[in-house]
Enzyme design. Structure first.
Site, short mmCIF file in Angstrom:
data_model
loop_
_atom_site.label_atom_id
_atom_site.label_comp_id
_atom_site.label_asym_id
_atom_site.label_seq_id
_atom_site.Cartn_x
_atom_site.Cartn_y
_atom_site.Cartn_z
N SER A 6 30.09 43.02 59.52
CA SER A 6 29.38 44.00 60.36
C SER A 6 27.86 43.76 60.23
O SER A 6 27.41 43.11 59.29
CB SER A 6 29.73 45.40 59.85
OG SER A 6 28.79 46.34 60.29
N TYR A 41 30.21 52.06 53.65
CA TYR A 41 30.65 51.08 54.65
C TYR A 41 29.73 49.85 54.61
O TYR A 41 30.21 48.72 54.67
CB TYR A 41 30.63 51.73 56.03
CG TYR A 41 31.16 50.87 57.15
CD1 TYR A 41 32.52 50.56 57.23
CD2 TYR A 41 30.31 50.36 58.13
CE1 TYR A 41 33.01 49.76 58.27
CE2 TYR A 41 30.79 49.58 59.17
CZ TYR A 41 32.14 49.28 59.23
OH TYR A 41 32.62 48.49 60.25
P1 NAD Z 1 39.87 50.82 64.98
O1 NAD Z 1 39.81 52.09 64.20
O2 NAD Z 1 40.13 50.86 66.44
O3 NAD Z 1 40.97 49.86 64.30
C1 NAD Z 1 41.24 49.78 62.94
C2 NAD Z 1 42.74 49.64 62.76
O4 NAD Z 1 43.00 49.44 61.36
C3 NAD Z 1 43.51 50.91 63.19
O5 NAD Z 1 44.54 50.58 64.10
C4 NAD Z 1 44.08 51.44 61.88
O6 NAD Z 1 45.36 52.05 62.00
C5 NAD Z 1 44.17 50.17 61.05
N1 NAD Z 1 44.20 50.46 59.62
C6 NAD Z 1 43.48 51.42 58.96
N2 NAD Z 1 43.82 51.43 57.67
C7 NAD Z 1 44.76 50.47 57.49
C8 NAD Z 1 45.50 50.02 56.38
N3 NAD Z 1 45.34 50.55 55.15
N4 NAD Z 1 46.39 49.02 56.56
C9 NAD Z 1 46.58 48.48 57.78
N5 NAD Z 1 45.91 48.87 58.88
C10 NAD Z 1 45.01 49.85 58.73
O7 NAD Z 1 38.51 50.08 64.64
P2 NAD Z 1 37.78 48.81 65.24
O8 NAD Z 1 36.41 49.26 65.60
O9 NAD Z 1 38.60 48.09 66.23
O10 NAD Z 1 37.61 47.95 63.91
C11 NAD Z 1 38.18 46.70 63.64
C12 NAD Z 1 37.35 46.02 62.57
O11 NAD Z 1 36.05 45.74 63.09
C13 NAD Z 1 37.11 46.87 61.31
O12 NAD Z 1 37.13 46.04 60.18
C14 NAD Z 1 35.72 47.43 61.54
O13 NAD Z 1 35.11 47.80 60.33
C15 NAD Z 1 35.07 46.23 62.20
N6 NAD Z 1 33.83 46.49 62.95
C16 NAD Z 1 33.82 47.35 64.02
C17 NAD Z 1 32.63 47.52 64.72
C18 NAD Z 1 32.54 48.42 65.92
O14 NAD Z 1 31.46 48.55 66.49
N7 NAD Z 1 33.63 49.04 66.34
C19 NAD Z 1 31.48 46.84 64.34
C20 NAD Z 1 31.54 45.99 63.25
C21 NAD Z 1 32.72 45.81 62.57
#
Ligand code: NAD
Length: 283
Positions: free
Chosen positions: A166, A179
């Site tokens: 991130s 985070y």
């Molecule tokens: P999201 O919440 O849509 O998806 C996360 C998924 O992880 C969910 O479906 C959830 O059920 C699953 N999850 C949570 N705990 C879990 C566990 N213990 N075991 C298995 N699955 C589990 O979020 P997203 O934004 O699509 O995030 C995806 C990745 O991208 C994450 O690592 C997040 O930190 C990272 N990220 C997101 C952004 C953003 O702007 N959205 C930016 C940088 C990084």
């Protein structure tokens, strides 16, 4: 789904954790569009199944698998299912991750008098359990999943691990110390693992998405009436391209990092995909 370019993933097995979520569902679909058999792993079985169904209905091959990235036995069970139904894992996307309100402060800056205000979550109120939850979900979840699935990859010169870091890993955002620290750990671990696996042919890289609207950050980015929150406006003002990213804009980097003919000498890098956020000093 439309991918920006095709790589050939026929006969490859890809495992995507957090595959029921917004960004990782797009990763799973992009891999399937290139011919991979995709195991969509998620804590929420229905979410994993929904993504897998969508892929299967559009002619791809996918399997929804319930797995908790914090539970080694659950991961081993998931691997057994993947191996039986699809084969050995060639590609692992460690996408499961997220934040927790108990690891956040409510204000950007600490000011005199804050200690007397009960409705404020200051640095001094941060809950070790909340912090631990966030470090576990992001860092331990990536580590355990890799321990389980990378065993399939040893000796496979075309295998690849992609972690999800991130912007917070480079410079922490205000309010979210847990985070930020956990994602910094992911970037650091990506480098460590890349070196560790360099003789086995397993390449390890990370994508560092900038800001994308997903379930995880909806509460931070939108007011109850649907308009952008103050924080969302601030993020956009610090993003030279002046907007949030679209999840599909991550797929070119994903496919490039996976295809050895394109990135076979690339390992241990963390690629920002951020509309210029990281490059901008704010002035
Ligand atoms: P999201 O919440 O849509 O998806 C996360 C998924 O992880 C969910 O479906 C959830 O059920 C699953 N999850 C949570 N705990 C879990 C566990 N213990 N075991 C298995 N699955 C589990 O979020 P997203 O934004 O699509 O995030 C995806 C990745 O991208 C994450 O690592 C997040 O930190 C990272 N990220 C997101 C952004 C953003 O702007 N959205 C930016 C940088 C990084």
């Amino acid at each position: 789904m439309q991918v920006p370019f095709k790589i050939n993933l026929e006969n490859k097995v890809a495992v995507v954790t957090g595959g029921g979520g917004i960004l990782c569902a797009v990763f799973a679909k992009a891999l399937a569009a290139c011919g991979a058999k995709v195991a969509v792993l998620d804590l929420k079985k229905e979410a994993a199944d929904a993504v897998a169904d969508e892929i299967n209905k559009s002619g791809g091959r996918a399997l929804g698998v319930q797995a908790n990235v914090l539970d080694i036995n659950s991961l081993k069970e998931a691997k057994k299912t993947v191996n039986e139904k699809m084969g050995k894992c060639d590609i692992l996307i460690n996408g499961a991750g997220g934040n927790h309100p108990k690891g956040n402060t409510s204000k950007e800056y600490f000011e005199d008098g804050d200690l007397d205000k009960e409705d404020i979550m200051t640095f001094f109120d941060l809950d070790p359990e909340g912090i631990k939850f966030v470090f576990d979900l992001n860092f331990i979840g990536t580590l355990l999943t890799t321990q389980v699935f990378a065993k399939d990859m040893t000796g496979n010169k075309e295998s690849s691990i992609i972690n999800v870091s991130s912007m917070n890993a480079f410079t922490p955002l205000t309010k979210i110390p847990a985070y930020s620290g956990a994602k910094a750990a992911i970037s650091n671990f990506t480098q460590w693992l890349a070196v560790h696996f360099s003789k086995s042919g397993i390449r390890v890289n990370a994508m560092a998405p900038g800001f994308f609207e997903t379930n995880q950050n909806k509460a931070l980015l939108r007011n109850t009436d649907g308009s952008y929150s103050e924080r969302a406006e601030k993020i956009i003002s610090q993003t030279p391209m002046g907007r949030f990213g679209e999840p599909e804009e991550l797929t070119g980097t994903l496919l490039w990092l996976i295809e050895p003919k394109a990135s076979g000498f690339v390992t241990g890098v963390i690629i920002p995909i951020d509309g210029g956020f990281l490059a901008y000093s704010g002035v």
